[in-house]
Design a protein around this motif. Structure first.
Motif, PDB file in Angstrom:
ATOM      1  N   LEU A  13       2.731  -0.182   7.023  1.00  0.00           N
ATOM      2  CA  LEU A  13       1.376  -0.475   7.475  1.00  0.00           C
ATOM      3  C   LEU A  13       0.338  -0.283   6.372  1.00  0.00           C
ATOM      4  O   LEU A  13      -0.801  -0.724   6.500  1.00  0.00           O
ATOM      5  N   ARG A  14       0.750   0.358   5.282  1.00  0.00           N
ATOM      6  CA  ARG A  14      -0.159   0.541   4.149  1.00  0.00           C
ATOM      7  C   ARG A  14       0.153  -0.463   3.053  1.00  0.00           C
ATOM      8  O   ARG A  14      -0.661  -1.331   2.746  1.00  0.00           O
ATOM      9  N   ASP A  15       1.347  -0.407   2.463  1.00  0.00           N
ATOM     10  CA  ASP A  15       1.672  -1.353   1.396  1.00  0.00           C
ATOM     11  C   ASP A  15       1.720  -2.777   1.941  1.00  0.00           C
ATOM     12  O   ASP A  15       1.302  -3.729   1.284  1.00  0.00           O
ATOM     13  N   GLY A  27      -1.668   3.438   7.078  1.00  0.00           N
ATOM     14  CA  GLY A  27      -2.616   2.549   6.420  1.00  0.00           C
ATOM     15  C   GLY A  27      -3.412   3.253   5.345  1.00  0.00           C
ATOM     16  O   GLY A  27      -3.064   4.343   4.883  1.00  0.00           O
ATOM     17  N   PHE A  28      -4.491   2.590   4.945  1.00  0.00           N
ATOM     18  CA  PHE A  28      -5.413   3.149   3.959  1.00  0.00           C
ATOM     19  C   PHE A  28      -6.507   3.953   4.667  1.00  0.00           C
ATOM     20  O   PHE A  28      -6.865   3.672   5.816  1.00  0.00           O
ATOM     21  N   SER A  51       0.804   9.917   7.494  1.00  0.00           N
ATOM     22  CA  SER A  51       0.043   9.973   6.247  1.00  0.00           C
ATOM     23  C   SER A  51      -0.896   8.781   6.163  1.00  0.00           C
ATOM     24  O   SER A  51      -0.725   7.773   6.862  1.00  0.00           O
ATOM     25  N   VAL A  52      -1.889   8.906   5.308  1.00  0.00           N
ATOM     26  CA  VAL A  52      -2.777   7.797   4.944  1.00  0.00           C
ATOM     27  C   VAL A  52      -2.926   7.832   3.424  1.00  0.00           C
ATOM     28  O   VAL A  52      -2.670   8.855   2.786  1.00  0.00           O
ATOM     29  N   LEU A  53      -3.356   6.703   2.864  1.00  0.00           N
ATOM     30  CA  LEU A  53      -3.561   6.648   1.416  1.00  0.00           C
ATOM     31  C   LEU A  53      -5.012   6.308   1.108  1.00  0.00           C
ATOM     32  O   LEU A  53      -5.585   5.384   1.685  1.00  0.00           O
ATOM     33  N   MET A  54      -5.585   7.067   0.189  1.00  0.00           N
ATOM     34  CA  MET A  54      -6.951   6.832  -0.259  1.00  0.00           C
ATOM     35  C   MET A  54      -6.909   6.318  -1.692  1.00  0.00           C
ATOM     36  O   MET A  54      -6.320   6.971  -2.568  1.00  0.00           O
ATOM     37  N   ASP A  55      -7.484   5.159  -1.933  1.00  0.00           N
ATOM     38  CA  ASP A  55      -7.601   4.639  -3.295  1.00  0.00           C
ATOM     39  C   ASP A  55      -8.730   5.374  -3.999  1.00  0.00           C
ATOM     40  O   ASP A  55      -9.856   5.436  -3.492  1.00  0.00           O
ATOM     41  N   GLY A  62      11.074  -4.557   3.548  1.00  0.00           N
ATOM     42  CA  GLY A  62      10.566  -4.593   2.182  1.00  0.00           C
ATOM     43  C   GLY A  62       9.150  -5.124   2.069  1.00  0.00           C
ATOM     44  O   GLY A  62       8.682  -5.414   0.971  1.00  0.00           O
ATOM     45  N   LEU A  63       8.428  -5.241   3.196  1.00  0.00           N
ATOM     46  CA  LEU A  63       7.094  -5.835   3.181  1.00  0.00           C
ATOM     47  C   LEU A  63       6.140  -5.014   2.324  1.00  0.00           C
ATOM     48  O   LEU A  63       5.941  -3.830   2.553  1.00  0.00           O
TER      49      LEU A  63
END
Length: 309
Positions: free
Chosen positions: A12-14, A46-47, A82-86, A227-228
């Motif tokens: 859901l993030r990449d 997600g982000f 988890s979430v990712l912050m740029d 692999g999305l």
């Protein structure tokens, strides 16, 4: 393989880099559910980026991961989130205190020159009691001295939980990953932090590269359903789960890959296209390949002439 290595699914993030994070709530719930049933330990929903940098008119809700979005995606599943912050594109004030959030881990993606800003952001997240992970991208472009300097600085960051080896351009092969992974593993062992790995599949080595890193001591390995992901995509979750948890555990993720992810990959031309292979072989960001494929420019010799310059 080390059965103690955790699996982190970041579909859901990449995958959000493919469709501007425009997933439906049902899609998100289905991905989280399939991963939970397959024994995935952590799901990145997600982000956690700022609306100052990403317009809600263009990007879906999984680019921002407000609390209600996160809780809806998780549902009642027993997985860490988890979430990712740029770095430089996220606002630390958007993070609630951990006690008020369904998020368990905050990861920050950055390039080597942005290391100090990333550690500052992660320190803020740690002050709010989140687990934290530093994801320094494109390790394939760095010198050994730069890697050593970055590892030293990340090792000294008391608020940091996990340090990631990121093959963002999908340019490495297993022997190269093993060599770099030993440096990461040794640094993490000395400072008591976890070692994670995140691989892309431009030259179809993502799965083998992650196994190589795990063999060298990686304790968290990233993957995506089907692999999305950006460009050629990532190590497939179903493959990593099948190898590490057993073929039977991979079945829920295989079904999600076939029924949910394959239509997206077909719509956006994701996968092992020659343009992505060429960017991997040349150790370049796949953005040029993404643009060429989106515009239907299929002459690979012309594409090669452009990117090789």
């Amino acid at each position: 393989m080390d059965s103690n290595c955790q699996i982190l699914d970041c579909t859901l993030r990449d995958g959000g880099l493919v469709n501007d994070s425009a997933f439906t709530p049902d899609f998100a719930k289905s991905i989280v559910s399939a991963c939970a049933r397959a024994g995935v330990d952590i799901v990145e929903v997600g982000f956690k980026n700022s609306r100052k940098h990403f317009s809600p008119d263009k990007y879906g809700v999984y680019r921002f991961c407000d609390e209600d979005v996160v809780r809806s995606a998780k549902g009642g599943e027993n997985v860490k989130i988890s979430v990712l912050m740029d770095v430089l594109k996220s606002d630390a004030d958007d993070l609630l205190p951990k006690t008020d959030s369904a998020i368990d881990m905050v990861r920050c993606a950055f390039y080597f020159p942005q290391l100090d800003q990333a550690l500052e952001l992660l320190d803020y997240a740690a002050q709010k009691d989140y687990e934290t992970a530093a994801c320094m991208m494109a390790v394939s472009t760095l010198s050994r001295a730069q890697v050593a300097a970055a590892l030293q600085k990340m090792s000294s960051a008391k608020s940091l939980s996990t340090i990631y080896l990121m093959d963002s351009f999908g340019a490495l092969i297993p022997p190269e990953v093993s060599e770099i992974a030993l440096e990461y593993a040794n640094a993490c062992a000395r400072c008591g932090k976890k070692f994670g790995v995140h691989a892309h599949n431009n030259i179809e080595c993502a799965f083998a590269n992650e196994l190589a890193a795990i063999s060298c001591g990686a304790q968290i390995a990233d993957c995506t359903v089907g692999g999305l992901g950006k460009g050629a995509g990532n190590c497939p979750t179903e493959l990593l789960v099948g190898k590490m948890r057993g073929a039977d555990k991979s079945l829920p993720v295989i079904q999600a890959a076939q029924n949910l992810v394959e239509p997206i990959k077909k719509k956006y031309s994701c996968g092992n296209y020659s343009q992505y292979m060429l960017t991997g072989l040349l150790n370049k960001h796949p953005r040029a390949a993404m643009q060429a494929i989106a515009e239907g420019r299929n002459c690979v010799s012309e594409f090669f002439d452009i990117i090789s310059k």
